[in-house]
Design an enzyme around this catalytic site. Structure first.
Site, PDB file in Angstrom:
ATOM      1  N   LYS A 104       2.791 -21.972 -42.938  1.00 33.29           N
ATOM      2  CA  LYS A 104       2.872 -23.076 -41.970  1.00 33.29           C
ATOM      3  C   LYS A 104       2.937 -24.380 -42.742  1.00 33.29           C
ATOM      4  O   LYS A 104       2.418 -24.477 -43.859  1.00 33.29           O
ATOM      5  CB  LYS A 104       1.636 -23.090 -41.061  1.00 33.29           C
ATOM      6  CG  LYS A 104       1.862 -23.786 -39.739  1.00 33.29           C
ATOM      7  CD  LYS A 104       2.601 -22.894 -38.752  1.00 33.29           C
ATOM      8  CE  LYS A 104       2.847 -23.585 -37.432  1.00 33.29           C
ATOM      9  NZ  LYS A 104       3.310 -22.654 -36.407  1.00 33.29           N
TER      10      LYS A 104
HETATM   11  P1  NAD Z   1       6.507 -29.359 -28.461  1.00 36.43           P
HETATM   12  O1  NAD Z   1       6.292 -30.508 -29.373  1.00 36.43           O
HETATM   13  O2  NAD Z   1       7.892 -28.999 -28.049  1.00 36.43           O
HETATM   14  O3  NAD Z   1       5.648 -29.555 -27.102  1.00 36.43           O
HETATM   15  C1  NAD Z   1       4.275 -29.813 -27.088  1.00 36.43           C
HETATM   16  C2  NAD Z   1       3.915 -30.247 -25.671  1.00 36.43           C
HETATM   17  O4  NAD Z   1       2.491 -30.323 -25.543  1.00 36.43           O
HETATM   18  C3  NAD Z   1       4.450 -31.639 -25.311  1.00 36.43           C
HETATM   19  O5  NAD Z   1       4.824 -31.639 -23.934  1.00 36.43           O
HETATM   20  C4  NAD Z   1       3.215 -32.540 -25.506  1.00 36.43           C
HETATM   21  O6  NAD Z   1       3.294 -33.747 -24.761  1.00 36.43           O
HETATM   22  C5  NAD Z   1       2.142 -31.611 -24.984  1.00 36.43           C
HETATM   23  N1  NAD Z   1       0.764 -31.903 -25.394  1.00 36.43           N
HETATM   24  C6  NAD Z   1       0.277 -32.190 -26.622  1.00 36.43           C
HETATM   25  N2  NAD Z   1      -1.074 -32.346 -26.550  1.00 36.43           N
HETATM   26  C7  NAD Z   1      -1.412 -32.126 -25.255  1.00 36.43           C
HETATM   27  C8  NAD Z   1      -2.637 -32.110 -24.540  1.00 36.43           C
HETATM   28  N3  NAD Z   1      -3.791 -32.366 -25.162  1.00 36.43           N
HETATM   29  N4  NAD Z   1      -2.624 -31.825 -23.213  1.00 36.43           N
HETATM   30  C9  NAD Z   1      -1.458 -31.555 -22.578  1.00 36.43           C
HETATM   31  N5  NAD Z   1      -0.269 -31.551 -23.205  1.00 36.43           N
HETATM   32  C10 NAD Z   1      -0.243 -31.836 -24.513  1.00 36.43           C
HETATM   33  O7  NAD Z   1       5.784 -28.095 -29.169  1.00 36.43           O
HETATM   34  P2  NAD Z   1       6.034 -26.551 -28.887  1.00 36.43           P
HETATM   35  O8  NAD Z   1       7.013 -26.049 -29.884  1.00 36.43           O
HETATM   36  O9  NAD Z   1       6.240 -26.338 -27.438  1.00 36.43           O
HETATM   37  O10 NAD Z   1       4.609 -25.952 -29.332  1.00 36.43           O
HETATM   38  C11 NAD Z   1       3.498 -25.893 -28.436  1.00 36.43           C
HETATM   39  C12 NAD Z   1       2.497 -24.882 -28.955  1.00 36.43           C
HETATM   40  O11 NAD Z   1       3.132 -23.598 -29.068  1.00 36.43           O
HETATM   41  C13 NAD Z   1       1.933 -25.152 -30.354  1.00 36.43           C
HETATM   42  O12 NAD Z   1       0.613 -24.682 -30.421  1.00 36.43           O
HETATM   43  C14 NAD Z   1       2.812 -24.320 -31.259  1.00 36.43           C
HETATM   44  O13 NAD Z   1       2.187 -24.017 -32.496  1.00 36.43           O
HETATM   45  C15 NAD Z   1       2.985 -23.089 -30.393  1.00 36.43           C
HETATM   46  N6  NAD Z   1       4.121 -22.242 -30.705  1.00 36.43           N
HETATM   47  C16 NAD Z   1       5.400 -22.746 -30.739  1.00 36.43           C
HETATM   48  C17 NAD Z   1       6.464 -21.906 -31.014  1.00 36.43           C
HETATM   49  C18 NAD Z   1       7.890 -22.372 -30.970  1.00 36.43           C
HETATM   50  O14 NAD Z   1       8.783 -21.515 -31.071  1.00 36.43           O
HETATM   51  N7  NAD Z   1       8.164 -23.652 -30.783  1.00 36.43           N
HETATM   52  C19 NAD Z   1       6.228 -20.542 -31.300  1.00 36.43           C
HETATM   53  C20 NAD Z   1       4.916 -20.058 -31.250  1.00 36.43           C
HETATM   54  C21 NAD Z   1       3.882 -20.926 -30.946  1.00 36.43           C
END
Ligand code: NAD
Length: 421
Positions: free
Chosen positions: A111
Site C-alpha cells: 500500500k
Molecule cells: P474515493 O476517494 O473514491 O471515495 C471516498 C468517499 O468517502 C468520498 O465520497 C468521500 O467524500 C467520503 N468520505 C471520506 N471520509 C468520510 C467520512 N468520514 N464520512 C463519510 N464519507 C466520507 O475512495 P474509494 O476508492 O471509494 O475508497 C473508499 C474505501 O474503499 C477506502 O477505505 C478504500 O481503501 C476502500 N477500497 C477501495 C477500493 C477501490 O477499488 N477503489 C478497493 C478496495 C477497498
C-alpha cells in the site's frame, strides 16, 4: 513491532494485529511464522518536492509499504489524503496480504500514500506530485515487484501518469506496472465498478446464508466515491431502497429511498452531496445508526467503533472500506447478533479485477466485460464459501474466519518457499 502512541482503538495497524493474533492462535501458527507475518517486509518513506502554481515549492511526504510477497508481487492502492500516516499504510498493506490470499490471487500485500489534500491542488500540481512520487519509488515497484492501484483520492488519470513515468524510466511502455488505468492504456473493462460490484455479489450470498430477505429491504451507504457511489447505484438497480448516503461534507436521508442517479449527477457537478435534491441532510456523525437492513461503510477506517456499535440497526454489514470496524466494535456487533462480512473478503472485487488487468496487460489480449464479471463472481462466491466454512468449522465470526484462511495460505506458501539465508 511497537505501536506508537495513538489510542489502540484508532490505530489501524493495532486493529489488524489484534485480529491476526486471534486467527494465528486458532491456527496454531508456529512462533517463527507469527514473527515474519506480523511485520511489514519493506517500508519506504520519500520526500516529494513539488513546484506549486504560485511558483513556490512544497515538500510532501509519501510512503510505500510492502507487507509480504510470499505469494507474488506486492499489490495495493495509493492513497492521497491529508491524514495518511505510516500506521495506516502498514495496516492497509497487511490487509492486502490477507485479502489477496483470501481470493487466492498470486499477489502479496502492499500500500502507498502521500500526505496531501488533492482538493487543494491543481491538476498540474497533482500530476507533478504523482510523477515525482513514482520516480522516487521506481526501483521498488514494477510488474514483478509491487503493482500499485487507485485508492482514496487517486483515480485512473493518476494511474496513467504512474504508468507513463515508470515507462519513461525504463525506456519502454510497461502497462502492467500499475492497475486501474484508463481503457486503451492497458486498463480492464469492469475495473472501475469492480469493488462495488463485488460488494453486491457478496451481499447477495451473505443475505441468503443469514436468511435476510432482499425484498423490501433498505440499505445505507457511507462514502459516495468509487466504492460507495458504485455500490449505491447497484443497490438502486437491484430494487433495494438506499435510504441514506454520505460523503466527507454531509449525509442525506430519504426513508422512501434516494434517487441515486440524481445524487451521482449532483456530486459529479458539485463534488459534494450538499444541496442534493429530494432528501434531507442529517448529521454525518449519526448516519450509521439510521434504520436499515444492510449497512455498507465505504469511506475510511474506524467508522464503526465502541461509541456507535451499540446503536447500529443493520442486520448485515458489508465492509466496502478497509478497516471501517474497530476490534471493540466487532465484539459489540457479535453480541448483538449483527453479521459483518469483513473488508478482506467483501471489497476484494477490486484486487480481483486488478489481477485480471495485470494478466491482460502481460498477455496483450483484452477480455470482454462479461468475461471479467463472470470470472470475478466465480472467485468472490468461492471465497465467501471458503471463509464461511472456515468460520463455522472454528466456531468464530466471518472476520476471524477470513483472517484464518488468508494467514493459513500465506503461511503454507512461506513454508514451501523456505527461508533464503
Ligand atoms: P474515493 O476517494 O473514491 O471515495 C471516498 C468517499 O468517502 C468520498 O465520497 C468521500 O467524500 C467520503 N468520505 C471520506 N471520509 C468520510 C467520512 N468520514 N464520512 C463519510 N464519507 C466520507 O475512495 P474509494 O476508492 O471509494 O475508497 C473508499 C474505501 O474503499 C477506502 O477505505 C478504500 O481503501 C476502500 N477500497 C477501495 C477500493 C477501490 O477499488 N477503489 C478497493 C478496495 C477497498
Amino acid at each position: 513491532m511497537s505501536v506508537p502512541a495513538r489510542d489502540q482503538e484508532s490505530n489501524p495497524f493495532e486493529a489488524m494485529l489484534s485480529r491476526f493474533r486471534v486467527a494465528a492462535e486458532k491456527l496454531g501458527l508456529e512462533d517463527g511464522l507469527f514473527e515474519i507475518l506480523s511485520r511489514p517486509d519493506t517500508e519506504i518513506t520519500v520526500s516529494i518536492p513539488v513546484q506549486l502554481d504560485s511558483g513556490g515549492y512544497q515538500v510532501f511526504t509519501g510512503y510505500r509499504v510492502q507487507h509480504n510477497r510470499a505469494m507474488g508481487p506486492a499489490k495495493g492502492g495509493i492513497r492521497f489524503a491529508p491524514d495518511v500516516n505510516i500506521d495506516e499504510v502498514r495496516a492497509l498493506a497487511a490487509w492486502m496480504t490477507w485479502k489477496c490470499a483470501v481470493v487466492h490471487v498470486p499477489f502479496g500485500g502492499g500500500k502507498g500514500g502521500v500526505i496531501c489534500d488533492p482538493s487543494k491542488l491543481s491538476q498540474r500540481e497533482i500530476e507533478a506530485l504523482t510523477r515525482r512520487y513514482t520516480a522516487a519509488l521506481c526501483d521498488f515497484i514494477g510488474p514483478e515487484q509491487d503493482v500499485p492501484a487507485p485508492d482514496i483520492g487517486t483515480n485512473e488519470q493518476i494511474m496513467a501518469w504512474i504508468m507513463d513515468t515508470y515507462s519513461m524510466h525504463h525506456g519502454r511502455t510497461v502497462t502492467s506496472c500499475v492497475t486501474g488505468k484508463p481503457l486503451g492504456l492497458g486498463g480492464s473493462l469492469g475495473r472501475v465498478a469492480a469493488t462495488g460490484r463485488g460488494l453486491m455479489t457478496i451481499l447477495k450470498v451473505a443475505a441468503e446464508r443469514f436468511e435476510i430477505p432482499l425484498n423490501n429491504s433498505k440499505a445505507l451507504v457511507q462514502g459516495f466515491g468509487n466504492v460507495g457511489g458504485t455500490a449505491a447505484q447497484l443497490l438502486h438497480e437491484m430494487g433495494i431502497k438506499v435510504v441514506s448516503v454520505s460523503d466527507i461534507h454531509t449525509a442525506v436521508y430519504n426513508e422512501n429511498g434516494l434517487d441515486i442517479p440524481a445524487l451521482l449527477e449532483h456530486t459529479k457537478a458539485t463534488r459534494s452531496l450538499v444541496g442534493a435534491p429530494n432528501c434531507d441532510e442529517v448529521p454525518r456523525e449519526s448516519q450509521l445508526e439510521l434504520p436499515c437492513d444492510f449497512l455498507i461503510p465505504a469511506a475510511t477506517e474506524n467508522q464503526i467503533n465502541s461509541k456507535n456499535a451499540g446503536r447500529i440497526q443493520a442486520k448485515l454489514i458489508i465492509e466496502g472500506a478497509n478497516g471501517p470496524t474497530t476490534d471493540n466494535a466487532d465484539r459489540i456487533l457479535e453480541e448483538r447478533g449483527i453479521h459483518c462480512v469483513p473488508d478482506i473478503l467483501a471489497n476484494a472485487g477490486g484486487v480481483t479485477v486488478s489481477y485480471f488487468e495485470w494478466v491482460q496487460d502481460r498477455l496483450g489480449y483484452f477480455w470482454s466485460e462479461d468475461l471479467v464479471n463472470e470470472r470475478q463472481d466465480e472467485i468472490m462466491i468461492r471465497a465467501f464459501g471458503e471463509v464461511a466454512d472456515m468460520a463455522e468449522k472454528n466456531n468464530t465470526n466471518l472476520r476471524i474466519g477470513a483472517y484464518m484462511l488468508g494467514i493459513e495460505r500465506v503461511a503454507h506458501y512461506t513454508r514451501l518457499r523456505g527461508l533464503y539465508a
